[in-house]
Design a protein around this motif. Sequence first.
Motif, PDB file in Angstrom:
ATOM      1  N   ALA A  78       4.426  24.020   4.922  1.00 35.08           N
ATOM      2  CA  ALA A  78       4.567  23.211   3.722  1.00 35.08           C
ATOM      3  C   ALA A  78       5.788  22.293   4.107  1.00 35.08           C
ATOM      4  O   ALA A  78       6.880  22.146   3.518  1.00 35.08           O
ATOM      5  CB  ALA A  78       4.976  23.900   2.584  1.00 35.08           C
ATOM      6  N   ALA A  79       5.582  21.398   5.090  1.00 37.91           N
ATOM      7  CA  ALA A  79       6.615  20.472   5.580  1.00 37.91           C
ATOM      8  C   ALA A  79       7.076  19.431   4.242  1.00 37.91           C
ATOM      9  O   ALA A  79       6.301  19.008   3.441  1.00 37.91           O
ATOM     10  CB  ALA A  79       6.175  19.636   6.466  1.00 37.91           C
ATOM     11  N   GLN A  80       8.265  19.338   4.156  1.00 39.61           N
ATOM     12  CA  GLN A  80       9.082  18.400   3.247  1.00 39.61           C
ATOM     13  C   GLN A  80       9.649  17.269   4.043  1.00 39.61           C
ATOM     14  O   GLN A  80      10.038  17.102   5.221  1.00 39.61           O
ATOM     15  CB  GLN A  80      10.023  19.198   2.421  1.00 39.61           C
ATOM     16  CG  GLN A  80       9.407  20.256   1.765  1.00 39.61           C
ATOM     17  CD  GLN A  80      10.532  21.172   0.934  1.00 39.61           C
ATOM     18  OE1 GLN A  80      11.640  20.875   1.146  1.00 39.61           O
ATOM     19  NE2 GLN A  80       9.961  22.125   0.301  1.00 39.61           N
ATOM     20  N   PRO A  81       9.839  16.080   3.310  1.00 39.35           N
ATOM     21  CA  PRO A  81      10.357  14.918   3.965  1.00 39.35           C
ATOM     22  C   PRO A  81      12.016  15.386   4.519  1.00 39.35           C
ATOM     23  O   PRO A  81      12.355  14.650   5.738  1.00 39.35           O
ATOM     24  CB  PRO A  81      10.588  14.108   2.889  1.00 39.35           C
ATOM     25  CG  PRO A  81       9.637  14.179   1.890  1.00 39.35           C
ATOM     26  CD  PRO A  81       9.467  15.858   1.900  1.00 39.35           C
ATOM     27  N   GLY A  82      12.538  16.388   4.059  1.00 44.16           N
ATOM     28  CA  GLY A  82      13.892  16.635   4.573  1.00 44.16           C
ATOM     29  C   GLY A  82      13.816  17.350   5.957  1.00 44.16           C
ATOM     30  O   GLY A  82      14.713  17.504   6.521  1.00 44.16           O
ATOM     31  N   ASP A  83      12.521  17.604   6.296  1.00 45.20           N
ATOM     32  CA  ASP A  83      12.395  18.311   7.691  1.00 45.20           C
ATOM     33  C   ASP A  83      12.328  17.182   8.741  1.00 45.20           C
ATOM     34  O   ASP A  83      12.201  17.342   9.923  1.00 45.20           O
ATOM     35  CB  ASP A  83      11.155  19.115   7.655  1.00 45.20           C
ATOM     36  CG  ASP A  83      11.036  20.156   6.556  1.00 45.20           C
ATOM     37  OD1 ASP A  83      10.105  20.504   6.281  1.00 45.20           O
ATOM     38  OD2 ASP A  83      12.214  20.800   6.668  1.00 45.20           O
ATOM     39  N   THR A  84      12.146  15.908   8.289  1.00 50.23           N
ATOM     40  CA  THR A  84      12.319  14.679   9.177  1.00 50.23           C
ATOM     41  C   THR A  84      13.316  14.881  10.140  1.00 50.23           C
ATOM     42  O   THR A  84      14.520  14.949   9.700  1.00 50.23           O
ATOM     43  CB  THR A  84      12.176  13.351   8.436  1.00 50.23           C
ATOM     44  OG1 THR A  84      10.704  13.360   7.718  1.00 50.23           O
ATOM     45  CG2 THR A  84      12.322  12.095   9.416  1.00 50.23           C
ATOM     46  N   GLY A  85      13.120  14.754  11.513  1.00 49.08           N
ATOM     47  CA  GLY A  85      14.115  14.695  12.420  1.00 49.08           C
ATOM     48  C   GLY A  85      13.429  15.050  13.893  1.00 49.08           C
ATOM     49  O   GLY A  85      12.355  15.046  14.015  1.00 49.08           O
ATOM     50  N   LEU A  86      14.435  15.012  14.913  1.00 52.24           N
ATOM     51  CA  LEU A  86      14.055  15.137  16.333  1.00 52.24           C
ATOM     52  C   LEU A  86      14.379  16.840  16.370  1.00 52.24           C
ATOM     53  O   LEU A  86      15.587  17.212  16.449  1.00 52.24           O
ATOM     54  CB  LEU A  86      14.835  14.503  17.289  1.00 52.24           C
ATOM     55  CG  LEU A  86      14.757  14.702  18.614  1.00 52.24           C
ATOM     56  CD1 LEU A  86      13.281  14.349  19.102  1.00 52.24           C
ATOM     57  CD2 LEU A  86      15.862  13.796  19.409  1.00 52.24           C
ATOM     58  N   TYR A  87      13.367  17.675  16.952  1.00 48.61           N
ATOM     59  CA  TYR A  87      13.432  18.824  17.171  1.00 48.61           C
ATOM     60  C   TYR A  87      13.681  19.021  18.481  1.00 48.61           C
ATOM     61  O   TYR A  87      12.699  18.705  19.486  1.00 48.61           O
ATOM     62  CB  TYR A  87      12.420  19.760  16.561  1.00 48.61           C
ATOM     63  CG  TYR A  87      12.361  19.732  15.049  1.00 48.61           C
ATOM     64  CD1 TYR A  87      12.015  18.709  14.353  1.00 48.61           C
ATOM     65  CD2 TYR A  87      13.128  20.621  14.485  1.00 48.61           C
ATOM     66  CE1 TYR A  87      12.199  18.832  13.025  1.00 48.61           C
ATOM     67  CE2 TYR A  87      13.188  20.821  13.071  1.00 48.61           C
ATOM     68  CZ  TYR A  87      12.577  19.801  12.401  1.00 48.61           C
ATOM     69  OH  TYR A  87      12.771  19.763  11.077  1.00 48.61           O
ATOM     70  N   LEU A  88      15.001  19.737  19.075  1.00 43.88           N
ATOM     71  CA  LEU A  88      15.251  19.816  20.567  1.00 43.88           C
ATOM     72  C   LEU A  88      15.158  21.201  20.729  1.00 43.88           C
ATOM     73  O   LEU A  88      16.003  22.105  20.183  1.00 43.88           O
ATOM     74  CB  LEU A  88      16.491  19.360  20.634  1.00 43.88           C
ATOM     75  CG  LEU A  88      16.732  17.745  20.646  1.00 43.88           C
ATOM     76  CD1 LEU A  88      18.230  17.460  20.589  1.00 43.88           C
ATOM     77  CD2 LEU A  88      15.930  17.027  21.746  1.00 43.88           C
ATOM     78  N   CYS A  89      14.424  21.584  21.877  1.00 41.48           N
ATOM     79  CA  CYS A  89      14.606  22.966  22.381  1.00 41.48           C
ATOM     80  C   CYS A  89      15.519  22.808  23.330  1.00 41.48           C
ATOM     81  O   CYS A  89      15.608  21.976  24.268  1.00 41.48           O
ATOM     82  CB  CYS A  89      12.943  23.137  22.918  1.00 41.48           C
ATOM     83  SG  CYS A  89      12.763  24.019  24.338  1.00 41.48           S
ATOM     84  N   ALA A  90      16.221  24.108  23.541  1.00 41.70           N
ATOM     85  CA  ALA A  90      17.381  24.276  24.458  1.00 41.70           C
ATOM     86  C   ALA A  90      17.366  25.429  25.273  1.00 41.70           C
ATOM     87  O   ALA A  90      18.258  26.430  24.796  1.00 41.70           O
ATOM     88  CB  ALA A  90      18.818  24.005  23.735  1.00 41.70           C
TER      89      ALA A  90
END
Lengths: 110, 114
Positions: A78-90
């Motif tokens: 249930a994604a929300q606009p606040g989840d917007t961003g760049l997701y980086l795996c490290a």
Amino acid sequence: TQLLEQSPQFLSIQEGENLTVYCNSSSVFSSLQWYRQEPGEGPVLLVTVVTGGEVKKLKRLTFQFGDARKDSSLHITAAQPGDTGLYLCAPNTGGFKTIFGAGTRLFVKA
Amino acid sequence: NAGVTQTPKFRILKIGQSMTLQCTQDMNHNYMYWYRQDPGMGLKLIYYSVGAGITDKGEVPNGYNVSRSTTEDFPLRLELAAPSQTSVYFCASSYGGSNSDTQYFGPGTRLTVL
């Protein structure tokens, strides 16, 4: 040279949808972290997974480390606009040198 | 705590100019790092430090220098700026060097070399 691939590179979805992003490699990692980076800011740690097969939940986010410790996934419910961003795996190959993937850029439309 | 602070936020340099990117952390962390982030790419480690007086090269150190005279400060020096150094630079710190330690990042410095 280790190859680290994050997919998809870009994802645009409507609010309320579910999504999964992936981090894959041919190398075995001692641990793996997921960071989220918002525009104009530095990355912020979301979670660290250490054990093969480990699953961690952070509210609507579910992180899984592959059994062989070569891959990981991040599922958002249930994604929300606040989840917007760049997701980086490290992932970490040992010691304190962490490598970062190119990331998955997520845009959640209201 | 301010965490990790970086100055300046933006800078435009001409080819051949030099500058120092400042980084300060107030968390008494031993480990500090400099990364660069190019469009569509992940973060690449330039230099790191495991404590005052100790620094070492990361993945992409050419064209940069660092020093660590205090626990708090870890400046990054560009001596002869080149267009290839156009990027966003992030400084980070962590308490320890274990593989599960959290890295705390500054807000970044956006550098353009023309």
